[in-house]
Design a protein around this motif. Structure first.
Motif, short mmCIF file in Angstrom:
data_model
loop_
_atom_site.label_atom_id
_atom_site.label_comp_id
_atom_site.label_asym_id
_atom_site.label_seq_id
_atom_site.Cartn_x
_atom_site.Cartn_y
_atom_site.Cartn_z
N UNK B 96 0.83 -1.21 0.00
CA UNK B 96 0.00 0.00 0.00
C UNK B 96 0.87 1.26 0.00
N UNK B 97 1.87 1.25 0.88
CA UNK B 97 2.70 2.46 1.03
C UNK B 97 3.49 2.78 -0.24
N UNK B 98 3.93 1.74 -0.90
CA UNK B 98 4.76 2.00 -2.07
C UNK B 98 3.91 2.59 -3.21
N UNK B 117 -8.79 0.88 -5.65
CA UNK B 117 -9.27 0.46 -6.98
C UNK B 117 -8.12 -0.18 -7.78
N UNK B 118 -6.97 0.48 -7.74
CA UNK B 118 -5.82 -0.04 -8.48
C UNK B 118 -5.37 -1.39 -7.94
N UNK B 119 -5.28 -1.47 -6.61
CA UNK B 119 -4.82 -2.73 -6.00
C UNK B 119 -5.80 -3.86 -6.28
N UNK B 120 -7.08 -3.56 -6.27
CA UNK B 120 -8.07 -4.61 -6.55
C UNK B 120 -7.97 -5.06 -8.00
N UNK B 125 -5.04 -6.61 -3.59
CA UNK B 125 -5.72 -6.06 -2.42
C UNK B 125 -5.42 -6.87 -1.16
N UNK B 126 -5.42 -8.19 -1.30
CA UNK B 126 -5.17 -9.04 -0.12
C UNK B 126 -3.74 -8.90 0.39
N UNK B 127 -2.88 -8.40 -0.47
CA UNK B 127 -1.46 -8.31 -0.09
C UNK B 127 -1.07 -6.89 0.31
N UNK B 147 2.16 0.79 -9.19
CA UNK B 147 2.88 2.04 -8.96
C UNK B 147 2.82 2.94 -10.20
N UNK B 148 2.94 2.31 -11.37
CA UNK B 148 2.92 3.09 -12.61
C UNK B 148 1.54 3.68 -12.86
#
Ligand SMILES: Nc1ncnc2c1ncn2[C@@H]1O[C@H](COP(=O)(O)OP(=O)(O)OP(=O)(O)O)[C@@H](O)[C@H]1O
Ligand SMILES: [Mg+2]
Lengths: 253, 309
Positions: B96-98, B117-120, B125-127, B147-148
């Motif tokens: 998340x932080x990165x 939204x991006x992580x999902x 998201x789970x990570x 990240x991009x």
């Protein structure tokens, strides 16, 4: 100015510090205590007083400077060296940030960390000796300027270094001798006259002298010289960093 | 169509004097997917790095959305997202932080909903609370993509996004690319897998030795340069090709039950009708007929190896 980029870099660097907060806190406490046991008690019992200040109290400004300078250099150099080493620097280089923002982020964080450690040492020292601070504002100014300027130096070292050995090279080969010979543990006036003159070429003398003056009003060199010396040093580091970013030296191929 | 990325006579010589880009010019349309192909050391990464600001061009100009990458670097870079070829991540940082860090670098405040939204989308998201070092290689690559995408770029560079990635993740990656395209993002990707370019690209560019050899619409390219083959499957296997069919330059497969005829789609006469007549005349009974178009891979190999060095 891309403030949010500065904040992101600063926050990221400080997160590294907070992950190891106990370490960051304990090691200066421990090393300061050791210095007091060795220098303050063992040697200090023979020296007793320097110009009316107990030897233990006399070395406090020097001790703080010693740690602050070393930490500022290592924090800042590792801070910028790691992205180079890991390859994550690609992100900094491709982001809409200019060099001033990158420097503020990294150097600001490194200076904050070393300032914190400087304060921890100061507080630790009060448990061992009586400390008085005659010029608190000058003290704060010297401390902050030292944190900043040596973080700038560390930043340069981190950009210059192409391996981990080189990073410790500058602090150990150049800075440590200058600090130890710069009046950290003694007053210049205790040296033979020839050495007193030679010592005046050591920039750290001005730093420690000024810092000690802010505590006890004792100075080896006039306070104005001390102030000038640290300002010139800061300016030189800034100029070198400006050149680095203009040419992309060791960062941008 | 509007041009979103314009590269004009871009040259790059590295400090050691090596000229990795020898005057590349290229226009990329908004919303298209361009696949850059080329052997190792061709200059693909150098091209991307120069556009993204990681290396400084020796000469030439690049504009992104009309912004020059040097004089208006902030505006230009804000439009660009980069997924580098090598995985480069801070091992102790949390996922998340990165991603939040990347957003910050590009001048955006932390927007939790957007990051979520991006992580999902990237199945991370789970990570999100895991440190990078706890992730698998494929997940790390997705973190790089996250990240991009953190600053919602209009142009996305993917430098070999599927190198060393398993089939499953490669398909995932193609889906992600397709979705981004749907959202209007322009994508430039490099790859060594020609089937990848064939599967997802709108246009294909071939770089070799620092020069852009060709850029063309994928379908046109295949139609123009592609050879087609007809495979004539026989009901009864034969030992040798009958003499009466010699003019067609056929090849017989190992089992002796199929004849392969190669022809050029661009030719005036493909000769298919005569071939099939002659086959019937020779008394052979057809079981099935198949056509096969040569792949980009063959085109690519021809192009790169066919040129004198
Ligand atoms: N920093 C550098 N200094 C000197 N030469 C370099 C540098 N980076 C790349 N090169 C050279 O430039 C050429 C192009 O390299 P580049 O990384 O762009 O190739 P590529 O097409 O991405 O190859 P690959 O498919 O292997 O990733 C190579 O010959 C490489 O050795
Ligand atoms: Mg490459």
């Amino acid at each position: 100015m891309n403030w949010s980029a500065i904040a992101a870099i600063y926050r990221f660097e400080m997160a590294r510090f907070f992950r190891t907060l106990a370490q960051s806190f304990l090691s200066p406490v421990l090393s300061t205590s050791l210095y007091f046991v060795v220098f303050g008690t063992a040697i200090g019992s023979r020296i007793q007083e320097v110009e009316g200040v107990s030897y233990g109290a006399f070395i406090v400004p020097g001790l703080i400077m010693l740690s602050v300078v070393m930490l500022a250099i290592s924090n800042a150099s590792f801070g910028i060296y790691f992205p180079k080493f890991l390859g994550t620097i690609y992100e900094l280089l491709s982001a809409p940030v200019n060099f001033i923002e990158i420097v503020i982020g990294y150097v600001g964080a490194a200076a904050t960390k070393s300032l914190f450690v400087g304060l921890v040492i100061l507080v630790t020292a009060t448990f061992f000796v009586d400390i008085r601070i005659e010029h608190p504002f000058a003290m704060a100014a010297f401390l902050i300027l030292s944190c900043l300027s040596f973080s700038l130096l560390g930043f340069i070292v981190g950009i210059w270094a192409s391996n981990f050995e080189q990073i410790s090279l500058v602090p150990q080969l150049v800075v440590t001798p200058l600090i130890f010979l710069g009046g950290t543990f003694y007053s210049i006036s205790m040296l033979p006259p020839v050495w007193q003159t030679i010592t005046l070429f050591n920039p750290v003398v001005y730093l420690i002298s000024g810092f000690r003056w802010s505590f006890y009003g004792l100075a080896d060199v006039p306070i104005g010289f001390s102030l000038l010396a640290i300002l010139v040093f800061t300016g030189t580091c800034l100029a070198v960093i400006g050149w680095i970013f203009k040419t992309g030296w060791r960062i941008r191929s | 169509m509007t041009t979103i990325l314009s590269i004009r006579d871009l040259r790059k010589s590295y400090a050691d004097g090596f000229e990795a880009l020898k005057g590349v010019s290229l226009d990329i349309e908004q919303g298209e997917i361009l696949a850059l192909l080329g052997p190792n050391g061709a200059g693909k990464t150098t091209l991307i790095s120069t556009v993204c600001g990681i290396t400084t061009p020796t000469s030439g100009t690049v504009t992104v959305g009309g912004h020059d990458i040097q004089t208006e670097f902030r505006a230009a870079r804000r439009m660009i997202g980069l997924v580098p070829q090598e995985i480069a991540l801070e091992p102790f940082e949390k996922v998340w932080n990165t991603v939040r860090f990347s957003r910050g670098l590009f001048g955006y405040g932390s927007d939790n909903a957007r990051i979520e939204e991006i992580l999902r989308k990237l199945s991370l998201w789970d990570k999100r609370k895991n440190a990078i070092k706890e992730l698998s290689g494929g997940m790390k690559r997705r973190v790089l993509i996250a990240k991009a995408l953190a600053h919602e770029p209009r142009v996305l560079f993917l430098d070999e996004p599927t190198a060393g990635v398993d089939v499953e993740l490669r398909k995932d990656m193609w889906e992600i690319v397709a979705e981004l395209k749907k959202a209007g993002v322009t994508i430039i990707l490099t790859t060594h897998y020609i089937e990848e370019a064939e599967a997802i690209a709108d246009r294909v560019g071939v770089i070799d030795k620092g020069e852009l050899r060709l850029v063309q619409d994928k379908n046109t390219l295949m139609a123009q340069m592609g050879k087609k083959q007809i495979e004539v499957m026989l009901a009864d296997p034969i030992q040798a090709i009958p003499d009466s069919l010699a003019v067609h330059n056929l090849t017989l497969n190992g089992n002796g039950d199929a004849l392969v005829y190669t022809y050029d789609t661009q030719a005036d006469r493909t000769g298919i009708t005569t071939l099939l007549n002659d086959v019937a005349q020779a008394g052979l009974v057809l079981r099935d007929v198949q056509t096969r178009q040569s792949s980009l891979e063959e085109i690519f190999v021809n192009l790169v190896s066919g040129e004198p060095a």
